[in-house]
Design a protein around this motif. Sequence first.
Motif, PDB file in Angstrom:
ATOM      1  N   ALA A  81       0.830  -1.200   0.000  1.00  0.00           N
ATOM      2  CA  ALA A  81       0.000   0.000   0.000  1.00  0.00           C
ATOM      3  C   ALA A  81       0.868   1.256   0.000  1.00  0.00           C
ATOM      4  CB  ALA A  81      -0.914  -0.005   1.222  1.00  0.00           C
ATOM      5  N   PRO A  82       0.357   2.382  -0.478  1.00  0.00           N
ATOM      6  CA  PRO A  82       1.123   3.633  -0.423  1.00  0.00           C
ATOM      7  C   PRO A  82       1.691   3.880   0.978  1.00  0.00           C
ATOM      8  CG  PRO A  82      -0.868   3.953  -1.683  1.00  0.00           C
ATOM      9  CD  PRO A  82      -0.961   2.565  -1.105  1.00  0.00           C
ATOM     10  N   GLY A  83       2.974   4.191   1.028  1.00  0.00           N
ATOM     11  CA  GLY A  83       3.639   4.398   2.311  1.00  0.00           C
ATOM     12  C   GLY A  83       4.232   3.130   2.894  1.00  0.00           C
ATOM     13  N   TYR A  84       4.124   2.025   2.164  1.00  0.00           N
ATOM     14  CA  TYR A  84       4.679   0.739   2.600  1.00  0.00           C
ATOM     15  C   TYR A  84       5.682   0.252   1.571  1.00  0.00           C
ATOM     16  CZ  TYR A  84       1.192   0.318   6.304  1.00  0.00           C
ATOM     17  OH  TYR A  84       0.440   0.539   7.435  1.00  0.00           O
ATOM     18  N   GLY A  85       6.745  -0.374   2.040  1.00  0.00           N
ATOM     19  CA  GLY A  85       7.745  -0.899   1.130  1.00  0.00           C
ATOM     20  C   GLY A  85       8.262   0.184   0.202  1.00  0.00           C
ATOM     21  N   ASN A  86       8.270  -0.128  -1.084  1.00  0.00           N
ATOM     22  CA  ASN A  86       8.749   0.822  -2.087  1.00  0.00           C
ATOM     23  C   ASN A  86       7.619   1.539  -2.812  1.00  0.00           C
ATOM     24  OD1 ASN A  86      11.727   0.550  -1.985  1.00  0.00           O
ATOM     25  ND2 ASN A  86      11.283  -1.584  -2.481  1.00  0.00           N
ATOM     26  N   SER A  87       6.431   1.564  -2.208  1.00  0.00           N
ATOM     27  CA  SER A  87       5.313   2.316  -2.773  1.00  0.00           C
ATOM     28  C   SER A  87       5.309   3.733  -2.212  1.00  0.00           C
ATOM     29  CB  SER A  87       3.980   1.638  -2.441  1.00  0.00           C
ATOM     30  OG  SER A  87       3.848   0.408  -3.128  1.00  0.00           O
ATOM     31  N   GLN A  88       5.233   4.709  -3.101  1.00  0.00           N
ATOM     32  CA  GLN A  88       5.259   6.113  -2.679  1.00  0.00           C
ATOM     33  C   GLN A  88       4.066   6.423  -1.792  1.00  0.00           C
ATOM     34  OE1 GLN A  88       6.411   9.170  -5.601  1.00  0.00           O
ATOM     35  NE2 GLN A  88       4.498  10.206  -5.093  1.00  0.00           N
ATOM     36  N   ALA A  89       4.314   7.157  -0.725  1.00  0.00           N
ATOM     37  CA  ALA A  89       3.246   7.529   0.204  1.00  0.00           C
ATOM     38  C   ALA A  89       2.261   8.483  -0.464  1.00  0.00           C
ATOM     39  CB  ALA A  89       3.840   8.181   1.446  1.00  0.00           C
ATOM     40  N   LEU A  90       1.072   8.540   0.093  1.00  0.00           N
ATOM     41  CA  LEU A  90       0.079   9.503  -0.373  1.00  0.00           C
ATOM     42  C   LEU A  90       0.520  10.915   0.010  1.00  0.00           C
ATOM     43  CD1 LEU A  90      -3.065   7.473   0.671  1.00  0.00           C
ATOM     44  CD2 LEU A  90      -2.313   7.905  -1.667  1.00  0.00           C
ATOM     45  N   PRO A  91       0.100  11.934  -0.730  1.00  0.00           N
ATOM     46  CA  PRO A  91       0.597  13.291  -0.478  1.00  0.00           C
ATOM     47  C   PRO A  91      -0.161  14.038   0.606  1.00  0.00           C
ATOM     48  CG  PRO A  91      -0.777  13.285  -2.435  1.00  0.00           C
ATOM     49  CD  PRO A  91      -0.693  11.855  -1.969  1.00  0.00           C
ATOM     50  N   ILE A  92      -0.946  13.342   1.428  1.00  0.00           N
ATOM     51  CA  ILE A  92      -1.698  13.989   2.497  1.00  0.00           C
ATOM     52  C   ILE A  92      -1.443  13.253   3.806  1.00  0.00           C
ATOM     53  CG2 ILE A  92      -3.552  15.109   1.190  1.00  0.00           C
ATOM     54  CD1 ILE A  92      -5.152  12.581   1.351  1.00  0.00           C
ATOM     55  N   ALA A  93      -1.455  13.991   4.914  1.00  0.00           N
ATOM     56  CA  ALA A  93      -1.111  13.408   6.210  1.00  0.00           C
ATOM     57  C   ALA A  93      -2.203  12.510   6.753  1.00  0.00           C
ATOM     58  CB  ALA A  93      -0.807  14.525   7.210  1.00  0.00           C
ATOM     59  N   ALA A  94      -3.457  12.843   6.449  1.00  0.00           N
ATOM     60  CA  ALA A  94      -4.584  12.085   7.011  1.00  0.00           C
ATOM     61  C   ALA A  94      -5.486  11.599   5.884  1.00  0.00           C
ATOM     62  CB  ALA A  94      -5.358  12.940   8.001  1.00  0.00           C
ATOM     63  N   PRO A  95      -5.048  10.599   5.140  1.00  0.00           N
ATOM     64  CA  PRO A  95      -5.846  10.118   4.010  1.00  0.00           C
ATOM     65  C   PRO A  95      -7.070   9.343   4.462  1.00  0.00           C
ATOM     66  CG  PRO A  95      -3.939   8.711   4.320  1.00  0.00           C
ATOM     67  CD  PRO A  95      -3.788   9.848   5.285  1.00  0.00           C
ATOM     68  N   LYS A  96      -7.999   9.185   3.547  1.00  0.00           N
ATOM     69  CA  LYS A  96      -9.155   8.319   3.738  1.00  0.00           C
ATOM     70  C   LYS A  96      -8.928   7.019   2.960  1.00  0.00           C
ATOM     71  CE  LYS A  96     -11.649  11.343   6.045  1.00  0.00           C
ATOM     72  NZ  LYS A  96     -11.988  11.153   7.472  1.00  0.00           N
ATOM     73  N   ALA A  97      -9.773   6.038   3.235  1.00  0.00           N
ATOM     74  CA  ALA A  97      -9.660   4.778   2.501  1.00  0.00           C
ATOM     75  C   ALA A  97      -9.832   5.003   1.008  1.00  0.00           C
ATOM     76  CB  ALA A  97     -10.693   3.789   3.027  1.00  0.00           C
ATOM     77  N   ALA A  98     -10.673   5.971   0.642  1.00  0.00           N
ATOM     78  CA  ALA A  98     -10.892   6.262  -0.779  1.00  0.00           C
ATOM     79  C   ALA A  98      -9.609   6.717  -1.464  1.00  0.00           C
ATOM     80  CB  ALA A  98     -11.978   7.322  -0.931  1.00  0.00           C
ATOM     81  N   ASP A  99      -8.695   7.370  -0.736  1.00  0.00           N
ATOM     82  CA  ASP A  99      -7.436   7.797  -1.334  1.00  0.00           C
ATOM     83  C   ASP A  99      -6.563   6.596  -1.684  1.00  0.00           C
ATOM     84  OD1 ASP A  99      -7.812  10.701  -1.085  1.00  0.00           O
ATOM     85  OD2 ASP A  99      -7.730  10.318   1.066  1.00  0.00           O
ATOM     86  N   TYR A 100      -6.540   5.596  -0.792  1.00  0.00           N
ATOM     87  CA  TYR A 100      -5.817   4.366  -1.100  1.00  0.00           C
ATOM     88  C   TYR A 100      -6.498   3.632  -2.258  1.00  0.00           C
ATOM     89  CZ  TYR A 100      -3.269   4.913   3.332  1.00  0.00           C
ATOM     90  OH  TYR A 100      -2.481   5.372   4.346  1.00  0.00           O
ATOM     91  N   ALA A 101      -7.827   3.637  -2.272  1.00  0.00           N
ATOM     92  CA  ALA A 101      -8.567   2.948  -3.320  1.00  0.00           C
ATOM     93  C   ALA A 101      -8.265   3.543  -4.698  1.00  0.00           C
ATOM     94  CB  ALA A 101     -10.066   3.013  -3.030  1.00  0.00           C
ATOM     95  N   LEU A 102      -8.096   4.860  -4.773  1.00  0.00           N
ATOM     96  CA  LEU A 102      -7.746   5.491  -6.042  1.00  0.00           C
ATOM     97  C   LEU A 102      -6.390   5.006  -6.548  1.00  0.00           C
ATOM     98  CD1 LEU A 102      -8.984   9.151  -5.478  1.00  0.00           C
ATOM     99  CD2 LEU A 102      -9.912   7.479  -7.105  1.00  0.00           C
ATOM    100  N   ARG A 103      -5.454   4.845  -5.626  1.00  0.00           N
ATOM    101  CA  ARG A 103      -4.132   4.341  -6.021  1.00  0.00           C
ATOM    102  C   ARG A 103      -4.218   2.880  -6.459  1.00  0.00           C
ATOM    103  NH1 ARG A 103       0.165   7.470  -4.027  1.00  0.00           N
ATOM    104  NH2 ARG A 103       1.577   5.931  -4.910  1.00  0.00           N
TER     105      ARG A 103
END
Length: 295
Positions: A81-103
């Motif tokens: 998931a974004p922010g894990y391993g070599n996946s780039q983190a999301l650009p917001i400090a407090a994301p929602k599940a929908a932000d991960y779902a978009l990725r």
Amino acid sequence: MEQNNPTRALQPDEALLRALDSGFSERRIAAGRGGAPLAYRCGGSHGPVVVLLHGISSGAASWLSCASLLAAHARVIAWDAPGYGNSQALPIAAPKAADYALRLQDLMRALDVRPDVIVGHSLGALMAAAYVAEASPALLPAQLLLLSPAQGYGGPGKEDKARDVARQRLEALAAVGVEGLAERGPGRLLSAAASADMQAWVRWNMRRLDPDGYRQAVAMLCGDAIDDYLGRRGQGVRAQVGCGALDVVTPPPGCAALAERFALPFELIPDAGHACYVEQASRVAGWIRRGLAAA
């Protein structure tokens, strides 16, 4: 809760790590308009597509045993998931599940696949529920499997609980760091009967947590809730709920109540704690195969 098994493996078995490199190796891809790097692991080369989403304290590699059992008859994709391993983190400090779902949609488009089944474990279940609520019809799976789902604390009336959970998790991270969390992990994520090798595997995966990615995931856990997403899941997406019978993180009564609220089938995974796909890989793989058959 400490493990009862006095034997303590410090590192996973070398054969397990070789299997990870040879049959479930990491791949990376630039996904979405911004080309954000996403890391994932893939097993199998043909058949229906099974997408595996890990929880807050894990990563794609943790699915190795379960994915290996599925790979003969399915193409298995497990992301970091974004922010894990070599996946780039999301650009917001407090994301929602929908932000991960978009990725996750970005990853599916980049790989040019439509999932047949999505399996979300723990916090990954919240991401998976958001995916089936937000994805375009062309990217929807036929089956959603929620395994020991984290339901989130963002719903009405849960404000105090959300603050407590966030405080406890972030204070623990500050106090003992990722290494300390990894040392504690097996006692909470596995049952007391888990083998030393299973404990070592959980520690190995937890040691790869990124503190900032973990903080984002904590914010999502405490600021979002699964019910709205499940209620909006795409037309034709069937869902099921499973849970380790000995799970103390997302205990069976809460998982069963979620299934009852949405009139979903519910199944207990015997002799398994929260990380049931690690502790009972064969049983969980069988549950996923039945989901594939239903799809």
